[in-house]
Design a protein around this motif. Structure first.
Motif, PDB file in Angstrom:
ATOM      1  N   ASP A   1       0.856  -1.182   0.000  1.00  0.00           N
ATOM      2  CA  ASP A   1       0.000   0.000   0.000  1.00  0.00           C
ATOM      3  C   ASP A   1       0.894   1.234   0.000  1.00  0.00           C
TER       4      ASP A   1
ATOM      5  N   ARG B   1       0.373   4.194   0.365  1.00  0.00           N
ATOM      6  CA  ARG B   1       0.035   5.247   1.332  1.00  0.00           C
ATOM      7  C   ARG B   1       0.875   5.119   2.604  1.00  0.00           C
ATOM      8  N   GLN B   2       1.580   3.997   2.708  1.00  0.00           N
ATOM      9  CA  GLN B   2       2.577   3.795   3.751  1.00  0.00           C
ATOM     10  C   GLN B   2       3.892   3.480   3.040  1.00  0.00           C
ATOM     11  N   ASP B   3       5.006   3.734   3.698  1.00  0.00           N
ATOM     12  CA  ASP B   3       6.294   3.520   3.044  1.00  0.00           C
ATOM     13  C   ASP B   3       6.508   2.030   2.809  1.00  0.00           C
ATOM     14  N   VAL B   4       6.590   1.629   1.550  1.00  0.00           N
ATOM     15  CA  VAL B   4       6.722   0.205   1.219  1.00  0.00           C
ATOM     16  C   VAL B   4       8.183  -0.221   1.081  1.00  0.00           C
TER      17      VAL B   4
ATOM     18  N   SER C   1       0.109  11.486  -0.455  1.00  0.00           N
ATOM     19  CA  SER C   1       0.913  10.517   0.297  1.00  0.00           C
ATOM     20  C   SER C   1       2.244  10.246  -0.398  1.00  0.00           C
TER      21      SER C   1
ATOM     22  N   ILE D   1       5.873  10.964   1.260  1.00  0.00           N
ATOM     23  CA  ILE D   1       6.659   9.811   1.717  1.00  0.00           C
ATOM     24  C   ILE D   1       7.900   9.550   0.874  1.00  0.00           C
ATOM     25  N   TYR D   2       7.761   9.572  -0.456  1.00  0.00           N
ATOM     26  CA  TYR D   2       8.770   8.933  -1.307  1.00  0.00           C
ATOM     27  C   TYR D   2       9.941   9.801  -1.773  1.00  0.00           C
TER      28      TYR D   2
END
Length: 270
Positions: free
Chosen positions: A161, A163-166, A215, A219-220
């Protein structure tokens, strides 16, 4: 049924380009070329599944799902109701990625869907791609497309997902690409019937169309290598909003227009 009859059935059902779709269905299910079919419009056609396919299209199921494939960047890709249908709009992002990519680059493709972005870049450039997809069945389609195009050794598909750091703390990429869900909830109500067959989660975030883009932008960038770039596809009216999201994170942003002059993706750098 004849080609003329198929076309008329589709036209009465409101299919926008009934002639094109009739030709594609007839060619796919009879094995005849489109040139032959155009010259034999009143010839009775037979093919296993043809009439059922015409009924499905008349019910406004997308042609791409009925055929089981679609074209993107000159190649053909498996598509199913588990993934978004590749669209020519996204070729703008791929073309910009190919302009930027260098030999040996590491690339991430977030919300990969059918894998058409990841595979198209890996086919044309000496790079490795990590493709991230939320849904396992969709990730399986992306893996099959990588195998179909001979790049499975350089395209890794993972389920996660975005929307969270993968990624791990030390994972970095020279390019981070994404065509995330960006259609707004209001826009969804006015779209053509075919869109109801595509996975809703691949089209919209159910709100303003910016939540997943937000997101990704938050995050990225931490996973960009020095000099790295993020390319994000978005709606033609969302360029200013995406640039604003990037600038609030201290990033530089420039929006790229497609061949029709519409704002199509934004290039973001630290």
């Amino acid at each position: 049924m004849t080609l003329r009859e198929i076309e008329e059935v589709l036209r009465r059902s409101g299919v926008p380009d009934a002639r094109f779709d009739a030709l594609q269905l007839a060619a796919s299910f009879t094995g005849h070329s489109t040139a032959y079919l155009m010259a034999a419009r009143d010839e009775e056609l037979s093919g296993i599944g043809l009439e059922a396919a015409v009924r499905r299209r008349a019910a406004r199921e997308p042609l791409q799902y009925i055929l089981g494939w679609w074209a993107f960047m000159g190649g053909t890709y498996e598509v199913s109701p588990d993934c978004l249908i590749p669209r020519a709009d996204t070729e703008t992002l791929v073309e910009e990625a190919l302009r930027l990519v260098k030999p040996g680059d590491r690339i991430a493709d977030l919300c990969t869907g059918s894998g058409c972005i990841a595979v198209s870049v890996a086919e044309r450039a000496d790079c490795t791609v990590t493709a991230v997809e939320l849904f396992p069945k969709t990730a399986a389609v992306a893996s099959r497309n990588a195998e179909r195009h001979g790049v499975l050794s350089r395209v890794s598909v993972i389920v996660g997902d975005v929307r969270q750091d993968v990624f791990g703390k030390n994972d970095t990429f020279d390019l981070i690409l994404s065509n995330p869900p960006y259609v707004t909830a209001d826009e969804m109500t006015g779209l053509e019937p075919e869109l109801s067959f595509e996975p809703r989660a691949a089209l919209t975030d159910g709100g303003d169309g910016l939540s997943i883009l937000r997101s990704i932008i938050e995050i990225y960038p931490a996973h960009l290598a020095p000099g790295g770039t993020m390319l994000l596809e978005h709606g033609s009216e969302q360029g200013a909003a995406v640039r604003d999201l990037a600038e609030k994170q201290g990033l530089s942003a420039e929006t790229i227009r497609d061949t029709a002059g519409r704002e199509r993706c934004t290039r973001i750098r630290r």
